[in-house]
Design a protein around this motif. Structure first.
Motif, short mmCIF file in Angstrom:
data_model
loop_
_atom_site.label_atom_id
_atom_site.label_comp_id
_atom_site.label_asym_id
_atom_site.label_seq_id
_atom_site.Cartn_x
_atom_site.Cartn_y
_atom_site.Cartn_z
N THR A 227 -6.55 -1.78 -1.73
CA THR A 227 -6.93 -3.23 -1.37
C THR A 227 -7.45 -4.14 -2.49
OG1 THR A 227 -7.71 -2.61 0.86
CG2 THR A 227 -8.36 -4.63 0.45
N GLU A 228 -8.51 -3.47 -3.07
CA GLU A 228 -8.61 -4.43 -4.37
C GLU A 228 -7.37 -4.46 -5.28
OE1 GLU A 228 -12.04 -2.46 -2.59
OE2 GLU A 228 -10.32 -1.62 -3.23
N GLY A 229 -6.81 -3.72 -5.55
CA GLY A 229 -5.69 -3.56 -6.64
C GLY A 229 -4.74 -4.74 -6.03
N LEU A 230 -4.62 -4.69 -4.67
CA LEU A 230 -3.48 -5.64 -4.22
C LEU A 230 -4.03 -6.99 -4.33
CD1 LEU A 230 -2.46 -3.95 -0.71
CD2 LEU A 230 -1.14 -4.09 -2.92
N ALA B 110 -2.19 -10.21 -6.30
CA ALA B 110 -2.10 -11.35 -5.78
C ALA B 110 -2.42 -12.40 -6.80
CB ALA B 110 -2.51 -11.37 -4.58
N LEU B 111 -3.70 -12.40 -7.21
CA LEU B 111 -4.32 -13.32 -7.95
C LEU B 111 -3.48 -13.39 -9.25
CD1 LEU B 111 -6.59 -15.22 -9.26
CD2 LEU B 111 -7.88 -12.98 -9.87
N PHE B 112 -3.05 -12.55 -10.08
CA PHE B 112 -2.27 -12.40 -11.24
C PHE B 112 -0.73 -13.33 -10.94
CE2 PHE B 112 -1.40 -9.79 -15.48
CZ PHE B 112 -1.21 -11.00 -15.98
N ALA B 113 -0.34 -13.02 -9.82
CA ALA B 113 1.06 -13.55 -9.41
C ALA B 113 0.96 -14.96 -9.30
CB ALA B 113 1.36 -13.04 -8.09
N ALA C 287 -0.86 -0.12 -14.77
CA ALA C 287 -1.83 -0.43 -13.89
C ALA C 287 -1.57 -1.31 -12.62
CB ALA C 287 -3.13 -0.92 -14.53
N LEU C 288 -0.86 -2.46 -13.01
CA LEU C 288 -0.44 -3.19 -11.96
C LEU C 288 0.70 -2.59 -10.83
CD1 LEU C 288 -0.03 -6.54 -14.05
CD2 LEU C 288 -1.60 -6.22 -12.46
N PRO D 229 0.64 -1.18 0.13
CA PRO D 229 0.08 -0.15 -0.10
C PRO D 229 0.97 1.33 0.16
CG PRO D 229 -0.87 -1.63 1.68
CD PRO D 229 0.60 -2.06 1.30
N THR D 230 2.09 1.30 0.48
CA THR D 230 2.95 2.31 0.56
C THR D 230 3.75 2.70 -0.77
OG1 THR D 230 4.77 1.17 1.45
CG2 THR D 230 3.21 2.03 3.05
#
Length: 490
Positions: free
Chosen positions: A349-352, A356-359, A342-343, A199-200
């Motif tokens: 929170t949604e972006g993280l 995680a899903l893509f990774a 974008a990534l 987040p930072t």
């Protein structure tokens, strides 16, 4: 007035590789470069597999391999799961960490040794086009003068004078993100380089030659169009501490800079006798270190085509295929860059969760890893032709032939006709003409699955397949005759 066959604006990696390719084919060339010396600041740090293959196809790859540091993969959007290049079907299944300044040094040395004229301290100010040639106006220490050439290549960066003078549109989107980088000494570097995301913000610390590290990243306040001023060492320290919890003991900066995500693509890569390559044709966020590599592939595509037409064995229409083949690559480049931005800016929170899903998908689906790695490395670039053999337009691998590899046989000044019939008396050996050499061999061993039925192939100077045939006898020779009628005048 001095005459050349080709004048190149810009003496960076793209212009220098283009100059070398033209000289290998006997074309006279001048490179016009405003800098009096190479820039010690290295914007690019990475050579990708396809670039190394391109160098190997001219037998000049060893200095880069000897000096660079091989790395097993690369990142996509700074995801936790890195792309594994070791699975790629290439003799160079890795990236190579090498500062751009060193890449340029090797390219310049090669171009000079081949006979290119490099006019440092000069810049192109404009040109006047004619029906048979082009007058390129330059200025330098002794004032303005004119170079006359058959063609002008704009390899002069995102603010290209050549593109503007040619009236070629450069549409796209403005910058909404400001990244930062610093080439610094780290007293407490991460063990083997490293990357952080949360987040930072996002941060990477990449080891460089000379005891330096490149610290590069983004923090949430960088999602802005407002220029905050020049980057300072104190801000770099604060950003690193916010993301990684340490500033790594950074000190003694060599270069501090900011960069944006403005993304633009030239409407066309050719305007009459003027061509664009590299950043002059495409501007994007420097995600994954692909920019310089795609530019070198632009030059690899353009160089042999200019030489073939100038040397009189290929039709003028060949030059139109430069835009047709490379512009779609530019489209893919800008789309991939935007996706990675974008990534890299997904701090919510949604972006993280998306990251995680893509990774996980990259880790769990090897085919996804391979597809992204092939795209980033340019190994997947193809120029297909409707109704042709499936290999047409694809990159030819370094086939293990009798006593040699395919790359060692490629030349800048002509096609390679690869006879895989194993018959030394086959009529293919009699297909001789300007811009064509013939090599006879048995079936490669081991043979890639998609080459198993190939009896003969025509390989372009840039290593892409122009024609392939799985038939034999009269069908084979007839198919080759028809193919050569479209690629050769004589």
């Amino acid at each position: 007035m001095v005459n050349y066959q080709v004048v190149i604006a810009g003496g960076g990696p793209v212009g220098l590789w283009l100059a070398g390719e033209l000289r290998r084919a006997g074309v006279t060339v001048a490179v016009v470069e405003p800098r009096t010396e190479r820039d010690p600041r290295s914007r690019a740090l990475t050579l990708h597999p396809r670039t190394l293959e391109t160098f190997a196809s001219r037998g000049v790859h060893e200095p880069y391999v000897k000096e660079g540091v091989p790395l097993p993969g690369g990142h996509f959007g700074v995801l936790d799961s890195r792309l594994d290049f070791r699975r790629l079907p290439s003799p160079f299944p890795h990236t190579l960490a090498l500062p751009q300044e060193r890449t340029e040094a090797h390219l310049e040395q090669q171009a000079l040794a081949l006979g290119a004229d490099i006019l440092r301290g000069h810049e192109v100010t404009g040109f006047t086009g004619g029906p048979h040639d082009i007058a390129v106006h330059i200025t330098g220490p002794n004032g303005p003068r004119t170079l006359r050439a058959a063609y002008l290549a704009g390899c002069d960066g995102a603010r290209s004078t050549v593109r503007a003078a040619a009236g070629i549109d450069f549409p796209g989107t403005p910058s909404t993100v400001l990244g930062w980088l610093g080439d610094v000494v780290l007293d407490e570097p991460p063990a083997a380089g490293g990357s952080w995301f949360g987040p930072t913000g996002t941060l990477m610390a990449v080891p460089m030659a000379g005891g330096l590290h490149r610290v590069v990243g983004l923090v949430p306040r960088d999602l802005t169009t407002t220029w905050p001023g020049d980057l300072t060492l104190e801000e770099l320290r604060e950003n690193a501490f916010a993301v990684a919890g340490t500033d790594f003991g950074m000190r003694d900066p060599i270069w501090l800079s900011r960069f944006g995500n403005a993304t633009r693509l030239a409407a066309h890569y050719r305007e009459g006798r003027v061509f664009l390559a590299g950043d002059a044709a495409h501007q994007h966020f420097p995600a994954g270190g692909v920019g310089m590599n795609v530019g070198i592939q632009d030059a690899a595509n353009l160089g042999w085509k200019l030489a073939a037409v100038l040397n009189g064995w290929a039709p003028d229409a060949l030059l139109d295929t430069y835009h047709a083949e490379r512009h779609p690559v530019g489209v893919d480049l800008t789309e991939s860059s935007r996706a990675q931005v974008a990534l890299m800016t997904a701090f919510t929170t949604e972006g993280l969760s998306l990251r995680a899903l893509f990774a996980r998908l990259i880790t769990d689906l090897p085919d996804l890893n391979d597809r992204l790695a092939a795209q980033v490395s340019s190994l997947s670039v193809a120029y297909p032709a409707a109704g042709a053999h499936p290999l047409t337009g694809t990159r030819a691998p370094d086939l293990p032939l009798e006593g040699t590899g395919l790359f060692a046989l490629l030349r800048a000044d002509g096609y390679l006709l690869l006879d895989l019939t194993g018959d030394t008396g086959h009529p293919l050996g009699r297909f001789t003409r300007p811009g064509l050499s013939v090599h006879s061999s048995g079936t490669p061993h081991p043979v890639p699955a998609d080459w198993a039925d190939v009896r003969a192939a025509l390989i372009r100077p840039d290593g892409h397949v122009a024609w392939a045939c799985g038939e034999d006898g009269a069908a084979l020779t007839g198919s080759l005759t028809a193919a050569l009628a479209t690629t050769h005048l004589k």
